[in-house]
Design a protein around this motif. Structure first.
Motif, PDB file in Angstrom:
ATOM      1  N   GLU A 141       0.830  -1.208   0.000  1.00  0.00           N
ATOM      2  CA  GLU A 141       0.000   0.000   0.000  1.00  0.00           C
ATOM      3  C   GLU A 141       0.863   1.256   0.000  1.00  0.00           C
ATOM      4  N   GLN A 142       1.978   1.206   0.753  1.00  0.00           N
ATOM      5  CA  GLN A 142       2.878   2.361   0.784  1.00  0.00           C
ATOM      6  C   GLN A 142       3.481   2.615  -0.592  1.00  0.00           C
ATOM      7  N   VAL A 143       3.951   1.542  -1.234  1.00  0.00           N
ATOM      8  CA  VAL A 143       4.524   1.682  -2.581  1.00  0.00           C
ATOM      9  C   VAL A 143       3.460   2.168  -3.557  1.00  0.00           C
ATOM     10  N   LYS A 144       2.252   1.618  -3.433  1.00  0.00           N
ATOM     11  CA  LYS A 144       1.134   2.035  -4.297  1.00  0.00           C
ATOM     12  C   LYS A 144       0.894   3.537  -4.180  1.00  0.00           C
ATOM     13  N   GLN A 145       0.847   4.034  -2.954  1.00  0.00           N
ATOM     14  CA  GLN A 145       0.590   5.458  -2.746  1.00  0.00           C
ATOM     15  C   GLN A 145       1.721   6.318  -3.304  1.00  0.00           C
ATOM     16  N   GLN A 146       2.961   5.863  -3.119  1.00  0.00           N
ATOM     17  CA  GLN A 146       4.097   6.622  -3.644  1.00  0.00           C
ATOM     18  C   GLN A 146       4.053   6.692  -5.167  1.00  0.00           C
ATOM     19  N   ILE A 147       3.758   5.542  -5.795  1.00  0.00           N
ATOM     20  CA  ILE A 147       3.707   5.515  -7.261  1.00  0.00           C
ATOM     21  C   ILE A 147       2.542   6.360  -7.766  1.00  0.00           C
ATOM     22  N   GLU A 148       1.382   6.239  -7.118  1.00  0.00           N
ATOM     23  CA  GLU A 148       0.229   7.058  -7.514  1.00  0.00           C
ATOM     24  C   GLU A 148       0.564   8.544  -7.435  1.00  0.00           C
ATOM     25  N   MET A 149       1.223   8.936  -6.358  1.00  0.00           N
ATOM     26  CA  MET A 149       1.553  10.348  -6.166  1.00  0.00           C
ATOM     27  C   MET A 149       2.522  10.831  -7.243  1.00  0.00           C
ATOM     28  N   LEU A 150       3.579  10.049  -7.504  1.00  0.00           N
ATOM     29  CA  LEU A 150       4.580  10.490  -8.473  1.00  0.00           C
ATOM     30  C   LEU A 150       3.995  10.551  -9.880  1.00  0.00           C
ATOM     31  N   VAL A 151       3.242   9.513 -10.265  1.00  0.00           N
ATOM     32  CA  VAL A 151       2.672   9.494 -11.617  1.00  0.00           C
ATOM     33  C   VAL A 151       1.624  10.594 -11.766  1.00  0.00           C
ATOM     34  N   THR A 152       0.820  10.817 -10.716  1.00  0.00           N
ATOM     35  CA  THR A 152      -0.173  11.898 -10.768  1.00  0.00           C
ATOM     36  C   THR A 152       0.505  13.249 -10.941  1.00  0.00           C
ATOM     37  N   ARG A 153       1.564  13.481 -10.187  1.00  0.00           N
ATOM     38  CA  ARG A 153       2.278  14.762 -10.319  1.00  0.00           C
ATOM     39  C   ARG A 153       2.865  14.921 -11.712  1.00  0.00           C
ATOM     40  N   CYS A 154       3.354  13.824 -12.254  1.00  0.00           N
ATOM     41  CA  CYS A 154       3.894  13.867 -13.614  1.00  0.00           C
ATOM     42  C   CYS A 154       2.797  14.232 -14.613  1.00  0.00           C
ATOM     43  N   LEU A 155       1.651  13.556 -14.513  1.00  0.00           N
ATOM     44  CA  LEU A 155       0.536  13.841 -15.424  1.00  0.00           C
ATOM     45  C   LEU A 155       0.055  15.282 -15.281  1.00  0.00           C
TER      46      LEU A 155
ATOM     47  N   PHE B  85       1.751  17.829 -14.122  1.00  0.00           N
ATOM     48  CA  PHE B  85       2.804  18.730 -14.585  1.00  0.00           C
ATOM     49  C   PHE B  85       2.710  18.922 -16.093  1.00  0.00           C
ATOM     50  N   ILE B  86       2.390  17.846 -16.799  1.00  0.00           N
ATOM     51  CA  ILE B  86       2.400  17.889 -18.265  1.00  0.00           C
ATOM     52  C   ILE B  86       1.046  18.281 -18.848  1.00  0.00           C
ATOM     53  N   PHE B  87      -0.038  17.719 -18.291  1.00  0.00           N
ATOM     54  CA  PHE B  87      -1.355  17.900 -18.910  1.00  0.00           C
ATOM     55  C   PHE B  87      -2.294  18.834 -18.144  1.00  0.00           C
ATOM     56  N   GLY B  88      -1.934  19.222 -16.927  1.00  0.00           N
ATOM     57  CA  GLY B  88      -2.816  20.093 -16.164  1.00  0.00           C
ATOM     58  C   GLY B  88      -3.340  19.422 -14.907  1.00  0.00           C
ATOM     59  N   GLU B  89      -4.017  20.200 -14.071  1.00  0.00           N
ATOM     60  CA  GLU B  89      -4.400  19.742 -12.737  1.00  0.00           C
ATOM     61  C   GLU B  89      -5.593  18.788 -12.712  1.00  0.00           C
ATOM     62  N   ASN B  90      -6.316  18.656 -13.802  1.00  0.00           N
ATOM     63  CA  ASN B  90      -7.571  17.894 -13.767  1.00  0.00           C
ATOM     64  C   ASN B  90      -7.390  16.417 -14.115  1.00  0.00           C
ATOM     65  N   ILE B  91      -6.263  15.843 -13.746  1.00  0.00           N
ATOM     66  CA  ILE B  91      -6.011  14.441 -14.079  1.00  0.00           C
ATOM     67  C   ILE B  91      -5.259  13.769 -12.932  1.00  0.00           C
ATOM     68  N   GLU B  92      -5.614  12.518 -12.652  1.00  0.00           N
ATOM     69  CA  GLU B  92      -4.973  11.745 -11.588  1.00  0.00           C
ATOM     70  C   GLU B  92      -4.683  10.337 -12.085  1.00  0.00           C
ATOM     71  N   PHE B  93      -3.763   9.688 -11.383  1.00  0.00           N
ATOM     72  CA  PHE B  93      -3.430   8.293 -11.675  1.00  0.00           C
ATOM     73  C   PHE B  93      -3.778   7.444 -10.462  1.00  0.00           C
TER      74      PHE B  93
ATOM     75  N   TYR C  29      -5.538   3.130 -13.690  1.00  0.00           N
ATOM     76  CA  TYR C  29      -6.655   3.947 -14.161  1.00  0.00           C
ATOM     77  C   TYR C  29      -6.249   5.416 -14.198  1.00  0.00           C
ATOM     78  N   VAL C  30      -6.863   6.133 -15.126  1.00  0.00           N
ATOM     79  CA  VAL C  30      -6.703   7.582 -15.211  1.00  0.00           C
ATOM     80  C   VAL C  30      -8.032   8.215 -14.826  1.00  0.00           C
ATOM     81  N   VAL C  31      -7.977   9.149 -13.879  1.00  0.00           N
ATOM     82  CA  VAL C  31      -9.185   9.842 -13.424  1.00  0.00           C
ATOM     83  C   VAL C  31      -9.125  11.279 -13.933  1.00  0.00           C
ATOM     84  N   SER C  32     -10.048  11.618 -14.811  1.00  0.00           N
ATOM     85  CA  SER C  32     -10.115  12.971 -15.367  1.00  0.00           C
ATOM     86  C   SER C  32     -11.294  13.710 -14.743  1.00  0.00           C
ATOM     87  N   SER C  33     -11.065  14.947 -14.340  1.00  0.00           N
ATOM     88  CA  SER C  33     -12.115  15.756 -13.711  1.00  0.00           C
ATOM     89  C   SER C  33     -12.571  16.846 -14.673  1.00  0.00           C
ATOM     90  N   TYR C  34     -13.894  16.912 -14.863  1.00  0.00           N
ATOM     91  CA  TYR C  34     -14.501  17.953 -15.688  1.00  0.00           C
ATOM     92  C   TYR C  34     -15.572  18.630 -14.837  1.00  0.00           C
TER      93      TYR C  34
END
Length: 224
Positions: free
Chosen positions: A69-83, A85-93, A109-114
């Motif tokens: 779970e710890q590794v999962k959260q770290q990876i989610e956070m890093l990939v989300t920040r990457c997304l 950074f590149i595509f804007g704030e309305n996207i999560e991993f 999964y990719v979570v897009s907010s509209y």
């Protein structure tokens, strides 16, 4: 009288045989009871060992689940920040962990907010191939950073973000530059993209001329 004596002898002989048989059987019984007691003690010890091993198994399982779970959260956070950074704030991993046939599996999964609407899709179904490229890049970096076996080595990339549109490729270039600085890792990259090659501190251009590879230095910058 003789008949009486013979009877007494037979009785005494029979009694001796019975006593001998009793003694033998008693010894066998005592031996079996002692063996039974030993087996019971062994069984109790085995039960205690099984109980201890079960507790250890549960502890290891919980430790494994916690670490996962710890590794999962770290990876989610890093990939989300990457997304973001590149595509804007309305996207999560997001990563969804499950167990199939006793083996852990992960779905991405990719979570897009509209506005108030959140759309959850697989990476390959979200906004085109550029998302998959960026997630792949971010996952590689995240796994390297979470690993204890590859501490100081470079990050080697072959045609990263090749499907990212020109609208976002400059963000990818700046992201890689920041990754190199923050994690203090050299990035060695093969690319045909001008934006990515221009961020390099040192870049080489390889061309085929007359069937031979010709290498030239096309940029050299000092580290910022």
């Amino acid at each position: 009288m003789e008949g009486m004596e013979e009877l007494i002898e037979r009785i005494e002989s029979g009694t001796q045989k019975l006593i001998l048989d009793y003694t033998v059987r008693k010894r066998i019984k005592d031996s079996l009871e002692e063996e039974k007691a030993n087996k019971i003690r062994q069984l109790e010890r085995l039960k205690e060992e099984i109980d201890l091993l079960e507790k250890v198994r549960i502890l290891l399982q919980k430790t494994s689940d916690y670490a996962r779970e710890q590794v999962k959260q770290q990876i989610e956070m890093l990939v989300t920040r990457c997304l973001q950074f590149i595509f804007g704030e309305n996207i999560e991993f997001k990563i969804e962990l499950s167990e199939v046939r006793g083996r852990p599996e992960a779905e991405f999964y990719v979570v897009s907010s509209y506005g108030d609407t959140r759309v959850i899709t697989k990476p390959q179904d979200a906004r085109g191939g550029g998302i998959v490229d960026v997630i792949s890049l971010a996952l590689r970096i995240a796994i390297i950073q979470c690993s204890n076996t590859y501490v100081n080595g470079p990050i080697i990339l072959d045609e990263p973000a090749k499907h990212v549109s020109s609208e976002y490729i400059a963000n990818v270039a700046y992201f890689l530059k920041q990754i190199s600085k923050v994690f203090k890792r050299q990035i060695i990259m093969v690319t045909h993209n001008q934006f990515l090659s221009e961020i390099a501190d040192l870049a080489y251009k390889v061309e085929i001329k007359d069937g031979e590879s010709v290498v030239t230095v096309c940029s050299s910058k000092e580290n910022a």
